[in-house]
Enzyme design. Structure first.
Site, PDB file in Angstrom:
ATOM      1  N   ASP A  78       0.790  -1.093   0.169  1.00 49.56           N
ATOM      2  CA  ASP A  78      -0.012   0.010   0.073  1.00 49.56           C
ATOM      3  C   ASP A  78       0.946   1.383  -0.054  1.00 49.56           C
ATOM      4  O   ASP A  78       1.495   1.263   1.027  1.00 49.56           O
ATOM      5  CB  ASP A  78      -0.821  -0.031   1.455  1.00 49.56           C
ATOM      6  CG  ASP A  78      -1.892   1.045   1.370  1.00 49.56           C
ATOM      7  OD1 ASP A  78      -1.797   2.353   0.594  1.00 49.56           O
ATOM      8  OD2 ASP A  78      -2.550   1.221   2.149  1.00 49.56           O
ATOM      9  N   VAL A  79       0.857   2.043  -0.985  1.00 50.38           N
ATOM     10  CA  VAL A  79       1.772   3.119  -1.248  1.00 50.38           C
ATOM     11  C   VAL A  79       1.360   4.365  -0.216  1.00 50.38           C
ATOM     12  O   VAL A  79       2.116   5.335  -0.094  1.00 50.38           O
ATOM     13  CB  VAL A  79       1.817   3.695  -2.637  1.00 50.38           C
ATOM     14  CG1 VAL A  79       2.436   2.778  -3.659  1.00 50.38           C
ATOM     15  CG2 VAL A  79       0.682   4.454  -3.031  1.00 50.38           C
ATOM     16  N   TYR A 171     -11.239  14.224  -4.898  1.00 46.10           N
ATOM     17  CA  TYR A 171     -10.184  14.010  -5.932  1.00 46.10           C
ATOM     18  C   TYR A 171      -9.610  15.241  -6.383  1.00 46.10           C
ATOM     19  O   TYR A 171      -8.297  15.458  -6.571  1.00 46.10           O
ATOM     20  CB  TYR A 171     -10.928  13.321  -6.922  1.00 46.10           C
ATOM     21  CG  TYR A 171     -10.126  12.877  -8.324  1.00 46.10           C
ATOM     22  CD1 TYR A 171      -9.360  11.796  -8.173  1.00 46.10           C
ATOM     23  CD2 TYR A 171     -10.284  13.575  -9.514  1.00 46.10           C
ATOM     24  CE1 TYR A 171      -8.517  11.366  -9.254  1.00 46.10           C
ATOM     25  CE2 TYR A 171      -9.486  13.178 -10.531  1.00 46.10           C
ATOM     26  CZ  TYR A 171      -8.733  11.828 -10.336  1.00 46.10           C
ATOM     27  OH  TYR A 171      -8.114  11.493 -11.242  1.00 46.10           O
TER      28      TYR A 171
HETATM   29  N1  LIG Z   1      -8.655   7.344 -16.400  1.00 42.86           N
HETATM   30  C1  LIG Z   1      -8.809   8.786 -16.470  1.00 42.86           C
HETATM   31  O1  LIG Z   1      -9.531   9.268 -17.227  1.00 42.86           O
HETATM   32  C2  LIG Z   1      -7.895   9.508 -15.627  1.00 42.86           C
HETATM   33  C3  LIG Z   1      -8.106  10.996 -15.894  1.00 42.86           C
HETATM   34  C4  LIG Z   1      -7.108  12.128 -15.286  1.00 42.86           C
HETATM   35  C5  LIG Z   1      -6.127  11.378 -14.333  1.00 42.86           C
HETATM   36  N2  LIG Z   1      -6.137  10.260 -14.192  1.00 42.86           N
HETATM   37  C6  LIG Z   1      -5.110   9.562 -13.218  1.00 42.86           C
HETATM   38  O2  LIG Z   1      -4.274   8.724 -13.779  1.00 42.86           O
HETATM   39  C7  LIG Z   1      -3.720   7.736 -12.940  1.00 42.86           C
HETATM   40  C8  LIG Z   1      -4.050   6.300 -13.081  1.00 42.86           C
HETATM   41  O3  LIG Z   1      -5.562   6.184 -13.528  1.00 42.86           O
HETATM   42  P1  LIG Z   1      -6.196   4.763 -14.237  1.00 42.86           P
HETATM   43  O4  LIG Z   1      -7.389   5.174 -14.791  1.00 42.86           O
HETATM   44  O5  LIG Z   1      -5.222   4.099 -14.924  1.00 42.86           O
HETATM   45  O6  LIG Z   1      -6.484   4.283 -12.675  1.00 42.86           O
HETATM   46  P2  LIG Z   1      -6.280   2.651 -12.325  1.00 42.86           P
HETATM   47  O7  LIG Z   1      -7.321   2.745 -11.028  1.00 42.86           O
HETATM   48  O8  LIG Z   1      -6.748   1.816 -13.138  1.00 42.86           O
HETATM   49  O9  LIG Z   1      -4.912   2.238 -11.650  1.00 42.86           O
HETATM   50  C9  LIG Z   1      -4.326   2.801 -10.581  1.00 42.86           C
HETATM   51  C10 LIG Z   1      -3.496   1.658  -9.884  1.00 42.86           C
HETATM   52  O10 LIG Z   1      -3.220   2.241  -8.501  1.00 42.86           O
HETATM   53  C11 LIG Z   1      -3.567   1.361  -7.584  1.00 42.86           C
HETATM   54  N3  LIG Z   1      -3.597   1.895  -6.115  1.00 42.86           N
HETATM   55  C12 LIG Z   1      -4.502   2.569  -5.773  1.00 42.86           C
HETATM   56  N4  LIG Z   1      -4.501   2.752  -4.398  1.00 42.86           N
HETATM   57  C13 LIG Z   1      -3.198   2.088  -4.170  1.00 42.86           C
HETATM   58  C14 LIG Z   1      -2.543   2.088  -2.963  1.00 42.86           C
HETATM   59  N5  LIG Z   1      -2.975   2.896  -1.604  1.00 42.86           N
HETATM   60  N6  LIG Z   1      -1.393   1.463  -2.964  1.00 42.86           N
HETATM   61  C15 LIG Z   1      -0.908   0.887  -4.016  1.00 42.86           C
HETATM   62  N7  LIG Z   1      -1.599   0.725  -5.074  1.00 42.86           N
HETATM   63  C16 LIG Z   1      -2.750   1.468  -5.361  1.00 42.86           C
HETATM   64  C17 LIG Z   1      -4.844   0.515  -8.267  1.00 42.86           C
HETATM   65  O11 LIG Z   1      -4.672  -0.928  -7.545  1.00 42.86           O
HETATM   66  C18 LIG Z   1      -4.565   0.390  -9.593  1.00 42.86           C
HETATM   67  O12 LIG Z   1      -3.773  -0.642 -10.131  1.00 42.86           O
HETATM   68  C19 LIG Z   1      -4.593   8.178 -11.398  1.00 42.86           C
HETATM   69  O13 LIG Z   1      -3.895   8.976 -10.715  1.00 42.86           O
HETATM   70  C20 LIG Z   1      -5.881   8.794 -11.767  1.00 42.86           C
HETATM   71  O14 LIG Z   1      -6.388   9.833 -11.010  1.00 42.86           O
HETATM   72  C21 LIG Z   1      -7.051   9.245 -14.702  1.00 42.86           C
END
Ligand SMILES: NC(=O)c1ccc[n+]([C@@H]2O[C@H](COP(=O)([O-])OP(=O)(O)OC[C@H]3O[C@@H](n4cnc5c(N)ncnc54)[C@H](O)[C@@H]3O)[C@@H](O)[C@H]2O)c1
Length: 275
Positions: A78-79, A171
Site C-alpha cells: 500500500d503506497v 479528488y
Molecule cells: N482514467 C482517467 O480518465 C484519468 C484522468 C485523469 C487522471 N487520471 C489519473 O491517472 C492515474 C491512473 O489512472 P487509471 O485510470 O489508469 O487508474 P487505475 O485505478 O486503473 O490505476 C491505479 C492503480 O493504482 C493502484 N492503487 C490505488 N491505490 C493504491 C494504494 N494505496 N497502494 C498501491 N496501489 C494503489 C490500483 O490498484 C490501480 O492498479 C490516477 O492517478 C488517476 O487519478 C486518470
C-alpha cells in the site's frame, strides 16, 4: 554541420534506467495508465518495478513486459502506508539497484461536494494521492541527490485544474496538490540534477471508468458514458492509456533534460475549453 550527442535525432531511450511505478496495476482488465506506462518504459529499455496493492493486476503488468522480453518485477504493498513504502523501495532497490525515475501513478477519489463528502473519504484521498507522494519522494531523493540525477513524474488530472461539470471535491483538491508538490520538488532539487514534472491527463478511456467515472454521468450504459466523455473533448475522442504513457516516456528520458517544474497537459484540448 557536425552531429553531436545532443542531436535531436537521438532516439528516445530508457536503457539502464530503473523506473518505479507506484500503481502499475489496473482497476480492471485492459490498459490502465500505469500499465501502459510500465510497458512503454520497458520497451524503451528500462528495468521496471511494478508496484501496486493489487497483486493479480500488478503481476499481469509484469507478465506482459516479460512476454515481450523486457525486464520487470512485481512489488506488492500500500503506497499510503509508511512501513509498506519503506519495504517496497527496499525490495525494489535490492532487485534492480537505485531508482532513477519515480512515476507516481496512484489516484483515487469519490464524487461529491463539500456537503456530502465523508471526512474519512476526504482524508483517504489525501493519504493515497498526496501523502503517498511525500513517502515515496523520501525513498528516492537521497539516492538521486547522491547520483546527481533523477526524474519524478506525477500524475494529476484536468480535474485538478478545472471544474468538469460535477462535484468531485476530494479528488480535485488532491490532484491540484500533486501539481504544486511536484513544482516544489522541481525547484528545490533542480541544482541536484533532479527533474520533477506532472502529466495532466484529460478524459482517458481506462478500465477504471467502468466502475467509477461512468457513475458520474446520467446515461444508463457504459457506452453512453463513453460517448458523453468523448463529446466533451475538442479532438473528439477520449485519450488512451498510451497517449499518457508516451508523454511519461518523454519526461522520463533525456529528451526532456531541460524540462522541469512544469505540467504537460495530455487532454485532447479539453483544458483550453475552460480557460
Ligand atoms: N482514467 C482517467 O480518465 C484519468 C484522468 C485523469 C487522471 N487520471 C489519473 O491517472 C492515474 C491512473 O489512472 P487509471 O485510470 O489508469 O487508474 P487505475 O485505478 O486503473 O490505476 C491505479 C492503480 O493504482 C493502484 N492503487 C490505488 N491505490 C493504491 C494504494 N494505496 N497502494 C498501491 N496501489 C494503489 C490500483 O490498484 C490501480 O492498479 C490516477 O492517478 C488517476 O487519478 C486518470
Amino acid at each position: 554541420m557536425t552531429t553531436t550527442a545532443a542531436s535531436p535525432a537521438v532516439p528516445l531511450s530508457l536503457a539502464n534506467r530503473t523506473i518505479f511505478v507506484a500503481g502499475g496495476g489496473s482497476a480492471g482488465p485492459g490498459w490502465s495508465i500505469g500499465r501502459a506506462a510500465c510497458v512503454t518504459y520497458a520497451r524503451l529499455g528500462a528495468r521496471v518495478c511494478v508496484a501496486d496493492r493489487d497483486r493479480a493486476s500488478a503481476e499481469e503488468t509484469t507478465r506482459l513486459i516479460r512476454d515481450e522480453g523486457g525486464t520487470a518485477d512485481t512489488f506488492i504493498g500500500d503506497v499510503a502506508d509508511e512501513a509498506d513504502v519503506a519495504r517496497l523501495f527496499a525490495e525494489a532497490k535490492a532487485r534492480f539497484g537505485v531508482i532513477d525515475v519515480l512515476h507516481h501513478n496512484v489516484g483515487i477519489g469519490k464524487t461529491g461536494g463539500p456537503l456530502d463528502t465523508k471526512l474519512e473519504d476526504f482524508d483517504q484521498a489525501q493519504s493515497v494521492n498526496v501523502r503517498s507522494l511525500l513517502l515515496a519522494s523520501r525513498q528516492v531523493l537521497p539516492d538521486m541527490i547522491e547520483q546527481g540525477r533523477g526524474a519524478l513524474i506525477t500524475i494529476s488530472s484536468v480535474a485538478g485544474m478545472r471544474y468538469l461539470g460535477y462535484p468531485h471535491l476530494s479528488y480535485c483538491v488532491t490532484k491540484a496538490a500533486v501539481i504544486q508538490f511536484t513544482r516544489m520538488l522541481a525547484q528545490q532539487y533542480a541544482a541536484n540534477g533532479i527533474r520533477a514534472n506532472t502529466v495532466v491527463p484529460g478524459l482517458i478511456d481506462t478500465p477504471r471508468i467502468a466502475n467509477t467515472v461512468a457513475k458520474m454521468f446520467s446515461e444508463t450504459s457504459l457506452d453512453d458514458a463513453r460517448t458523453a466523455r468523448a463529446r466533451q473533448v475538442p479532438l473528439g475522442r477520449m485519450g488512451t492509456a498510451w497517449d499518457i504513457a508516451n508523454a511519461c516516456a518523454f519526461l522520463a528520458s533525456d529528451a526532456a533534460a531541460y524540462v522541469t517544474g512544469t505540467e504537460l497537459l495530455v487532454d485532447g484540448g479539453l483544458t483550453g475549453k475552460f480557460s
